[in-house]
Scaffold this active site. Structure first.
Site, short mmCIF file in Angstrom:
data_model
loop_
_atom_site.label_atom_id
_atom_site.label_comp_id
_atom_site.label_asym_id
_atom_site.label_seq_id
_atom_site.Cartn_x
_atom_site.Cartn_y
_atom_site.Cartn_z
N GLY A 1 -2.88 1.62 16.12
CA GLY A 1 -3.12 2.97 16.63
C GLY A 1 -1.94 3.89 16.46
O GLY A 1 -1.62 4.66 17.36
N GLN A 2 -1.27 3.81 15.30
CA GLN A 2 -0.09 4.62 15.00
C GLN A 2 0.99 4.42 16.07
O GLN A 2 1.60 5.36 16.57
CB GLN A 2 -0.47 6.11 14.87
N HIS B 1 -7.72 9.50 -1.64
CA HIS B 1 -7.07 9.42 -0.32
C HIS B 1 -7.90 10.08 0.78
O HIS B 1 -7.86 9.64 1.94
CB HIS B 1 -5.69 10.08 -0.39
N SER C 1 -3.25 1.86 10.27
CA SER C 1 -2.86 2.06 11.67
C SER C 1 -3.56 1.07 12.59
O SER C 1 -4.20 1.47 13.58
CB SER C 1 -3.15 3.50 12.11
N PRO C 2 -3.45 -0.24 12.31
CA PRO C 2 -4.11 -1.23 13.17
C PRO C 2 -3.56 -1.25 14.59
O PRO C 2 -4.22 -1.76 15.50
CB PRO C 2 -3.83 -2.56 12.46
N ASN D 1 -10.81 7.34 4.17
CA ASN D 1 -11.19 8.42 5.09
C ASN D 1 -12.53 9.07 4.74
O ASN D 1 -12.77 10.24 5.06
CB ASN D 1 -10.09 9.50 5.14
N ASN E 1 4.71 -9.52 11.88
CA ASN E 1 3.40 -9.14 11.34
C ASN E 1 2.89 -10.12 10.29
O ASN E 1 1.68 -10.28 10.12
CB ASN E 1 3.47 -7.74 10.73
N ILE F 1 8.52 -7.01 10.70
CA ILE F 1 7.94 -7.38 9.41
C ILE F 1 7.63 -8.88 9.42
O ILE F 1 6.53 -9.31 9.03
CB ILE F 1 8.89 -7.03 8.25
N LYS G 1 -2.87 5.96 -4.19
CA LYS G 1 -3.97 6.88 -3.90
C LYS G 1 -3.75 8.24 -4.54
O LYS G 1 -2.61 8.70 -4.67
CB LYS G 1 -4.12 7.06 -2.39
N TYR H 1 2.70 9.92 -0.04
CA TYR H 1 3.82 9.33 0.69
C TYR H 1 5.17 9.65 0.04
O TYR H 1 6.21 9.43 0.66
CB TYR H 1 3.68 7.80 0.77
N ASP I 1 0.84 -1.20 0.00
CA ASP I 1 0.00 0.00 0.00
C ASP I 1 0.88 1.25 0.00
O ASP I 1 1.69 1.44 0.90
CB ASP I 1 -0.90 -0.01 1.23
#
Length: 255
Positions: A184-185, A105, A181-182, A134, A235, A232, A71, A46, A41
């Site tokens: 929460g950043q 985006h 942000s799973p 968003n 996850n 990495i 995006k 970015y 993504d």
């Protein structure tokens, strides 16, 4: 994998690239692909589409085996013409003939005209699937009345911010939920949460792995971001266990 409303298959677990740039960033993305990630993504905002393209090219992996999302520029006062132009620039930086998913985006600019351009690019084979990020539920509903409804809405979603009403409404519309942000950043309160740690111990997993497993079991597409090689790997290693219904209920009580 999850089937989107247009029939396109998307990996439930992806690799987010926010704030990953330069040669070191390219090496990180290449590492994620080597570990096994097949969903990357990125976004015009970015400023790293070029290194994503380089990493994909250097990976040796078949293009059809990698799912690429990018995006339209965040905050851009776009219209039909500028969307076509911006997308062309993204495609060139990515060194690709097409992208798998293109998102607005954020809800800025002339949304109907942006969407019309994206539909045309999809029909031309330059984009396989189109969606938003968003957007609130009313904005998503508006686009669902057009010729092509959004395939997904990418929103911030984690155990402390579950947006349950939004999830329910999107499900009714047939629009997939994608979580950015799973963690929460990087919110340490989430990763140090006693409930998540306790559940993780049952499976010899970390709180982060429990969060990602919770999301993929609920068929929520999730795109965690880290530049740390060990994380990495961590996850990615979430497919060798399953959470029980009671585990999921405990997690959902957090939000």
């Amino acid at each position: 994998m999850k089937t989107l409303n247009d029939g396109v298959l998307i990996p439930l677990l992806g690799y987010g690239t926010w704030d990953i740039r330069g040669k070191d960033g390219q090496a990180v993305i290449e590492n994620a692909l080597q570990v096994g990630f097949r969903h990357i993504d990125t976004a015009s905002y970015y400023r790293n589409e070029d290194i994503v393209g380089n990493a994909v090219k250097n990976s040796g992996i078949k293009r059809s085996d990698i799912f690429i999302t990018t995006k339209l520029m965040w905050g851009m006062n776009a219209d039909y013409k500028s969307t076509i132009h911006e997308f062309s620039g993204s495609l060139k930086k990515l060194q690709l003939d097409y992208v798998d998913l293109y998102l607005i985006h954020a809800p800025y600019g002339n949304i109907p005209e942006i969407w019309r351009a994206m539909i045309e690019l999809k029909k031309a084979g330059k984009i396989r699937s189109i969606g938003v990020s968003n957007f609130n539920i009313d904005q998503v509903k508006m686009l669902c009345q057009t010729e092509v409804k959004p395939s997904l809405n990418q929103i911030e979603l984690n155990p402390f911010n579950q947006k349950k009403k939004m999830q329910s409404e999107l499900q009714k519309l047939g629009v997939a939920v994608e979580s950015y942000s799973p963690f929460g950043q990087g919110n340490k309160k989430i990763l140090n949460n006693e409930t998540l740690i306790k559940i993780g111990k049952k499976y010899h997993k970390t709180a982060a792995q429990v969060i990602l497993r919770w999301q993929v079991q609920k068929k929520i597409i999730t795109i965690p971001k880290t530049a740390t090689p060990s994380r990495i790997v961590e996850n990615f290693n979430i497919f060798d266990f399953s959470l029980s219904d009671s585990d999921i209920q405990e997690i959902e009580q957090l939000g």
